[in-house]
Design an enzyme around this catalytic site. Structure first.
Site, PDB file in Angstrom:
ATOM      1  N   SER A  83       0.882  -1.206   0.041  1.00 23.29           N
ATOM      2  CA  SER A  83       0.040   0.040   0.002  1.00 23.29           C
ATOM      3  C   SER A  83       0.913   1.189   0.001  1.00 23.29           C
ATOM      4  O   SER A  83       2.002   1.175  -0.237  1.00 23.29           O
ATOM      5  CB  SER A  83      -1.043  -0.063   1.036  1.00 23.29           C
ATOM      6  OG  SER A  83      -0.081   0.415   2.444  1.00 23.29           O
ATOM      7  N   GLU A 112      -0.353  10.899 -10.285  1.00 23.03           N
ATOM      8  CA  GLU A 112      -1.643  10.143 -10.781  1.00 23.03           C
ATOM      9  C   GLU A 112      -2.825  10.439  -9.702  1.00 23.03           C
ATOM     10  O   GLU A 112      -2.419  11.011  -8.599  1.00 23.03           O
ATOM     11  CB  GLU A 112      -1.503   8.571 -10.695  1.00 23.03           C
ATOM     12  CG  GLU A 112      -0.562   8.167 -11.879  1.00 23.03           C
ATOM     13  CD  GLU A 112       0.003   6.724 -11.612  1.00 23.03           C
ATOM     14  OE1 GLU A 112      -0.447   6.156 -10.686  1.00 23.03           O
ATOM     15  OE2 GLU A 112       0.914   6.365 -12.341  1.00 23.03           O
ATOM     16  N   LYS A 114      -5.275   9.227  -7.258  1.00 23.52           N
ATOM     17  CA  LYS A 114      -5.543   8.078  -6.439  1.00 23.52           C
ATOM     18  C   LYS A 114      -7.084   7.817  -6.365  1.00 23.52           C
ATOM     19  O   LYS A 114      -7.989   8.398  -5.887  1.00 23.52           O
ATOM     20  CB  LYS A 114      -5.079   8.383  -4.790  1.00 23.52           C
ATOM     21  CG  LYS A 114      -5.174   7.231  -3.836  1.00 23.52           C
ATOM     22  CD  LYS A 114      -4.357   7.576  -2.700  1.00 23.52           C
ATOM     23  CE  LYS A 114      -4.278   6.445  -1.785  1.00 23.52           C
ATOM     24  NZ  LYS A 114      -5.566   5.671  -1.523  1.00 23.52           N
ATOM     25  N   ASP A 116     -10.147   5.695  -5.453  1.00 23.96           N
ATOM     26  CA  ASP A 116     -10.754   4.999  -4.358  1.00 23.96           C
ATOM     27  C   ASP A 116     -11.797   4.141  -4.563  1.00 23.96           C
ATOM     28  O   ASP A 116     -12.817   4.070  -4.608  1.00 23.96           O
ATOM     29  CB  ASP A 116     -11.655   6.465  -3.594  1.00 23.96           C
ATOM     30  CG  ASP A 116     -12.215   5.963  -2.012  1.00 23.96           C
ATOM     31  OD1 ASP A 116     -11.676   4.930  -1.507  1.00 23.96           O
ATOM     32  OD2 ASP A 116     -12.947   6.678  -1.639  1.00 23.96           O
ATOM     33  N   ARG A 135      -6.544  -7.756  -3.130  1.00 25.67           N
ATOM     34  CA  ARG A 135      -5.226  -7.827  -2.485  1.00 25.67           C
ATOM     35  C   ARG A 135      -5.144  -8.513  -1.325  1.00 25.67           C
ATOM     36  O   ARG A 135      -4.108  -9.176  -1.062  1.00 25.67           O
ATOM     37  CB  ARG A 135      -5.409  -6.210  -1.870  1.00 25.67           C
ATOM     38  CG  ARG A 135      -4.170  -6.197  -1.079  1.00 25.67           C
ATOM     39  CD  ARG A 135      -3.463  -5.055  -0.656  1.00 25.67           C
ATOM     40  NE  ARG A 135      -4.279  -4.126  -0.103  1.00 25.67           N
ATOM     41  CZ  ARG A 135      -3.744  -2.671  -0.047  1.00 25.67           C
ATOM     42  NH1 ARG A 135      -2.832  -2.578  -0.358  1.00 25.67           N
ATOM     43  NH2 ARG A 135      -4.583  -2.023   0.457  1.00 25.67           N
ATOM     44  N   TYR A 223      -2.312   1.005 -12.911  1.00 26.26           N
ATOM     45  CA  TYR A 223      -1.429   1.848 -12.459  1.00 26.26           C
ATOM     46  C   TYR A 223       0.020   1.226 -11.877  1.00 26.26           C
ATOM     47  O   TYR A 223       0.658   2.102 -11.549  1.00 26.26           O
ATOM     48  CB  TYR A 223      -1.914   3.015 -11.362  1.00 26.26           C
ATOM     49  CG  TYR A 223      -2.712   2.337 -10.315  1.00 26.26           C
ATOM     50  CD1 TYR A 223      -2.025   1.346  -9.365  1.00 26.26           C
ATOM     51  CD2 TYR A 223      -3.846   2.598  -9.864  1.00 26.26           C
ATOM     52  CE1 TYR A 223      -2.489   0.743  -8.311  1.00 26.26           C
ATOM     53  CE2 TYR A 223      -4.785   1.726  -8.907  1.00 26.26           C
ATOM     54  CZ  TYR A 223      -3.754   1.126  -7.941  1.00 26.26           C
ATOM     55  OH  TYR A 223      -4.543   0.427  -7.087  1.00 26.26           O
ATOM     56  N   LYS A 314      -3.555  12.668   0.566  1.00 25.54           N
ATOM     57  CA  LYS A 314      -4.800  12.553   0.673  1.00 25.54           C
ATOM     58  C   LYS A 314      -5.882  13.615   0.859  1.00 25.54           C
ATOM     59  O   LYS A 314      -5.404  14.316   1.906  1.00 25.54           O
ATOM     60  CB  LYS A 314      -5.061  11.418   1.888  1.00 25.54           C
ATOM     61  CG  LYS A 314      -4.488  10.129   1.888  1.00 25.54           C
ATOM     62  CD  LYS A 314      -5.453   9.213   1.358  1.00 25.54           C
ATOM     63  CE  LYS A 314      -6.390   8.713   2.579  1.00 25.54           C
ATOM     64  NZ  LYS A 314      -7.250   7.541   2.278  1.00 25.54           N
ATOM     65  N   CYS A 408     -44.494   1.854  14.649  1.00 25.37           N
ATOM     66  CA  CYS A 408     -44.276   2.822  13.644  1.00 25.37           C
ATOM     67  C   CYS A 408     -44.767   4.263  13.844  1.00 25.37           C
ATOM     68  O   CYS A 408     -45.824   4.343  14.321  1.00 25.37           O
ATOM     69  CB  CYS A 408     -45.102   2.148  12.520  1.00 25.37           C
ATOM     70  SG  CYS A 408     -45.069   2.946  11.100  1.00 25.37           S
ATOM     71  N   CYS A 411     -48.286   4.541  12.028  1.00 25.49           N
ATOM     72  CA  CYS A 411     -49.721   3.907  12.158  1.00 25.49           C
ATOM     73  C   CYS A 411     -49.542   3.332  13.652  1.00 25.49           C
ATOM     74  O   CYS A 411     -50.552   2.712  14.129  1.00 25.49           O
ATOM     75  CB  CYS A 411     -49.759   2.837  11.034  1.00 25.49           C
ATOM     76  SG  CYS A 411     -48.836   1.221  11.402  1.00 25.49           S
ATOM     77  N   CYS A 426     -41.979  -1.906   9.497  1.00 26.28           N
ATOM     78  CA  CYS A 426     -43.376  -1.728  10.082  1.00 26.28           C
ATOM     79  C   CYS A 426     -44.207  -2.990   9.360  1.00 26.28           C
ATOM     80  O   CYS A 426     -44.346  -2.887   8.116  1.00 26.28           O
ATOM     81  CB  CYS A 426     -44.006  -0.636   9.751  1.00 26.28           C
ATOM     82  SG  CYS A 426     -45.901  -0.619  10.121  1.00 26.28           S
ATOM     83  N   CYS A 432     -50.851   0.724   7.125  1.00 24.16           N
ATOM     84  CA  CYS A 432     -49.881   1.741   7.632  1.00 24.16           C
ATOM     85  C   CYS A 432     -49.792   2.724   6.247  1.00 24.16           C
ATOM     86  O   CYS A 432     -49.482   2.514   5.110  1.00 24.16           O
ATOM     87  CB  CYS A 432     -48.522   1.241   7.605  1.00 24.16           C
ATOM     88  SG  CYS A 432     -47.258   2.522   7.767  1.00 24.16           S
TER      89      CYS A 432
HETATM   90  S1  IVH Z   1       0.169   2.589  -6.538  1.00 29.17           S
HETATM   91  C1  IVH Z   1       3.417   0.106  -4.505  1.00 29.17           C
HETATM   92  N1  IVH Z   1      -1.425   4.007  -7.804  1.00 29.17           N
HETATM   93  O1  IVH Z   1      -4.201   3.195  -3.003  1.00 29.17           O
HETATM   94  C2  IVH Z   1       2.267   1.028  -4.853  1.00 29.17           C
HETATM   95  N2  IVH Z   1      -2.071   2.969  -5.784  1.00 29.17           N
HETATM   96  O2  IVH Z   1      -3.444   3.428  -0.235  1.00 29.17           O
HETATM   97  C3  IVH Z   1       1.165   0.442  -5.250  1.00 29.17           C
HETATM   98  N3  IVH Z   1      -4.459   3.357  -5.257  1.00 29.17           N
HETATM   99  O3  IVH Z   1      -3.179  -0.216  -2.541  1.00 29.17           O
HETATM  100  C4  IVH Z   1       0.001   1.281  -5.435  1.00 29.17           C
HETATM  101  N4  IVH Z   1      -4.966   5.208  -7.014  1.00 29.17           N
HETATM  102  O4  IVH Z   1      -5.246   0.128  -4.082  1.00 29.17           O
HETATM  103  C5  IVH Z   1      -1.181   3.300  -6.747  1.00 29.17           C
HETATM  104  N5  IVH Z   1      -2.565   5.521  -8.636  1.00 29.17           N
HETATM  105  C6  IVH Z   1      -2.498   4.682  -7.856  1.00 29.17           C
HETATM  106  C7  IVH Z   1      -3.623   4.369  -7.058  1.00 29.17           C
HETATM  107  C8  IVH Z   1      -3.198   3.566  -5.988  1.00 29.17           C
HETATM  108  C9  IVH Z   1      -5.359   4.067  -5.929  1.00 29.17           C
HETATM  109  C10 IVH Z   1      -4.919   2.484  -4.089  1.00 29.17           C
HETATM  110  C11 IVH Z   1      -4.196   1.081  -4.308  1.00 29.17           C
HETATM  111  C12 IVH Z   1      -3.211   0.949  -3.014  1.00 29.17           C
HETATM  112  C13 IVH Z   1      -3.931   2.149  -1.982  1.00 29.17           C
HETATM  113  C14 IVH Z   1      -3.145   2.584  -0.965  1.00 29.17           C
END
Ligand code: IVH
Length: 672
Positions: A83, A112, A114, A116, A135, A223, A314, A408, A411, A426, A432
């Site tokens: 992560s 890039e 990130k 979610d 994962r 990615y 973040k 309820c 009713c 209910c 109702c």
């Molecule tokens: S690179 C070794 N790139 O964020 C690094 N992760 O909080 C591998 N994620 O586990 C991750 N966008 O699920 C990477 N552009 C991006 C991402 C990304 C979302 C997620 C991914 C990672 C988690 C970590």
């Protein structure tokens, strides 16, 4: 067609379909109509039914989902799934950049979005998708290949010349629009709503039925690339290569050269996307900053769970404190109770927030909510804001705790909570008021009986005036009764409603069935049931086993249908609707075909079956586009043999080279 020709055509169609799939879902530049795409798909499906040995697990036909997964096998990751370490401020980003620049001088970074969503690792061998793993704990994950195949932006076969072995890693997500559509559908079907796109994606990927997964419109971005033979020594270069192989990759990805005193480019990118993310259909929760040079990445190495060469910035989830003015307990069409927080209006992520969802009684207890508390509202991945905390320091003396009602609020009936369920209900379905009026609203809605002019408020008026206490009452209402309601009603508006009610009598049976609001019977299920069963009478009398034999109908739906017809009030309503002239059967000549799996095939059935009657096996064949003949000839594609099939028939089939299959094989062809 000879086997060789069939193989050639199957390969051709598969390539063509995957090309169009890529143009549509990755490049967003479709070049053929949906109809033409469907025609190609049908042709491929038919060929694969005729030549099951030639059907590949990576065929485009598998995009709609294959067999049920019994349980997900846990498989070790070839490379651990790491992560990212998180940062929340310019200072932290600066520290990360400085650390690297200090040792290496000017350094190239890739930025890039990130995403979610839910992380996924896709293994390809010789360009073919062979496995999709979650994962899990980073060391090993669950094999969800069958579900992954249904995600249209994931290529099943790579283009060009990828290395023999590679793992593409990225994120699976559900877009906001898709999420809202799904929740709307769930609301109509009386199911509990999903909280946010991320959890919905995670839940969807763990479904055992890939067909349901296929319908959820999941998306993917890749990615990272893992391989012993990476195409380039630049992260960005590899991402471009992934794009060329057919993957969807971060958009945008940008490279910046940083030196010790320049951080502005990175921070500007972050600031831009922190704002612009509100306009994206997919959820992003930050920006990822990666060292671009892979040799340098390797030099920098890893910490226990995250690389030293990357960091996530973040975004702050927008949250604010405001006063809780009260809690409303709403009753839905199916009787489900949803608590809603009434807030002192507050500006959050560009909108004024007055209400927030509190999911259920457990949530109220967990937060220990009191009226007039200052509560923290947050708009994260959720569409509807939620309450995440209470400022206990600001609680006034004597503040009254929020109590979950035992009865309820509409009713007065004692609420029930099924074991294992979070929501209260209910049970007073027929007495109702909000349940009755919401059911009526559903009945008249556009996709059901489409009675214009009969929206929520009007229904409320009719209900209050005693004119409509049940959907069947609508058909007894006269124009004079409407005019007599006085305010707001004139010749024109009353005329429109009466015309709409009259016109609804021509609405086809499948929509009448949907309009009844049977729990779990949404639009699609209603359609399947109507076409497979044919009429309301048959449906009302159909035993559970036969119901579950209908495509898309599982035990839960079947039981809900049985329960609906077991209630006398419901049977009465249906009778009154019939007398009013509503469509209670599929019209003669209306297309009854519900599937095309057997299109182009002809069958002869013989003997006694376990899961079918003689009629229902014929019906199943015809409902899936096949033909049923009475005697075996050279044109017969298959003989379906039950117990007691006569030896003469078997000999005839053998003589003509017609394959003899058992009923489960037929079922497997239908389910394929
Ligand atoms: S690179 C070794 N790139 O964020 C690094 N992760 O909080 C591998 N994620 O586990 C991750 N966008 O699920 C990477 N552009 C991006 C991402 C990304 C979302 C997620 C991914 C990672 C988690 C970590």
């Amino acid at each position: 067609m000879e086997r060789e020709d069939a193989a050639k055509r199957i390969a051709q169609l598969s390539d063509e379909l995957e090309r169009h799939n890529h143009l549509y879902y990755v490049a967003a530049k479709p070049v053929i109509s949906d109809r033409d795409f469907d025609l190609l798909m049908k042709e491929l499906e038919t060929l694969e039914t005729q030549w099951p040995q030639l059907a590949s697990p990576n065929s485009p036909t598998q995009r709609v989902g294959g067999d049920l997964t019994k349980n997900f096998e846990t498989v070790p990751h070839r490379w651990p799934m790491l992560s990212l370490s998180n940062s929340y401020s310019r200072e932290e980003v600066e520290e990360f950049v400085q650390r690297i620049v200090k040792e290496n001088g000017k350094t190239l970074f890739t930025l890039e979005l990130k995403y979610d969503g839910v992380a996924i690792s896709l293994s390809y061998q010789n360009g073919e998708l062979v496995r999709g793993l979650t994962r899990g704990d980073g060391e090993k994950g669950d094999d969800i290949t069958a579900n992954v195949r249904t995600v249209r932006s994931i290529p099943l076969r790579l283009r060009g010349n990828p290395p023999a072995e590679l793992e593409a890693r990225g994120e699976i997500l559900m877009g906001r629009k898709e999420f809202e559509k799904l929740n709307k559908q769930r609301e109509e079907e009386g199911e509990e709503l999903f909280a946010n796109p991320r959890n919905t994606t995670a839940g969807t990927l763990k479904l055992q039925d890939p067909k349901t997964v296929a319908k959820r419109g999941l998306q993917n971005f890749i990615y990272t690339l893992q391989s012993d033979a990476l195409p380039t020594r630049s992260h960005y270069g590899n991402i471009l290569q992934c794009q060329a192989w057919g993957f969807r990759t971060p958009d945008p990805a940008k490279r910046f050269i940083e030196q010790s005193d320049s951080l502005d480019g990175i921070m500007a990118f972050i600031a831009y996307w922190d704002k612009a993310r509100n306009e994206l259909d997919i959820a992003i929760d930050g920006v990822v900053i990666k060292v671009d040079n892979i040799d340098l990445q390797e030099e920098l190495g890893l910490r226990a769970k995250s690389p030293r060469w990357a960091i996530a910035y973040k975004f702050q989830a927008e949250q604010k404190f405001t006063r809780l003015n009260g809690v409303e307990f709403n009753v839905g069409r199916t009787g489900a109770i949803t608590p809603v927080a009434l807030l002192e209006p507050v500006e959050l992520a560009g909108t004024t927030v007055k209400r927030a969802s509190i999911h259920n009684a457990d949530q109220i207890a967990k937060l220990d909510l009191h009226i007039s508390d200052f509560v923290q509202v947050e708009k994260g991945g959720e569409i509807i804001p939620k309450i995440t905390a209470v400022d206990l320091d600001r609680r006034t003396e004597g503040a009254v705790p929020v109590t979950y009602p035992e009865h309820c609020p509409a009713c007065g009936t004692a609420l029930v909570r099924d074991e294992g369920e979070a929501q209260h209900y209910c049970p007073n379905e027929h007495g109702c008021p909000p349940q009755i009026t919401r059911r009526m609203e559903h009945f008249t809605s556009r996709r059901a009986m489409d009675i214009g002019g009969l929206g929520g408020e009007t229904i409320e008026t009719l209900f209050q005036a005693g004119l409509a206490k049940n959907v069947a009452d609508l058909y007894d209402i006269t124009k004079d009764q409407l005019l007599a309601l006085g305010k707001g009603w004139g010749e024109r508006s009353a005329g429109l409603v009466i015309d709409g009610i009259q016109a609804s009598k021509a609405i086809p049976f499948e929509r009448v069935l949907f309009a009844l609001g049977i729990r779990h019977v949404g639009e699609t299920v209603a359609k399947k049931l109507a076409r497979a069963v044919g009429s309301m009478d048959k449906l009302a009398a159909m035993p559970l086993e036969e119901l579950t034999a209908v495509d898309e109908v599982g035990a839960v739906i079947a039981e809900s249908v049985r329960e609906f017809f077991s209630v006398e009030g419901n049977r009465e309503t249906v009778e009154r609707l019939r007398n009013a002239g509503l469509q209670m059967a599929v019209e003669a000549g209306e297309d009854k075909v519900v599937g095309t799996k057997l299109t182009g095939l002809s069958f002869v059935v013989s003997g006694v079956f376990v899961n079918f009657t003689r009629d229902s096996i014929k019906e199943a064949i015809e409902n899936n586009g096949g033909k049923v003949g009475s005697s075996i000839s050279k044109k017969t594609s298959y003989v379906v043999a039950g117990a007691d099939m006569g030896p003469a028939k078997r000999a005839k089939a053998e003589e003509l080279g017609v394959p003899v299959i058992a009923e489960d094989e037929l079922q497997a062809m239908i389910d394929a």
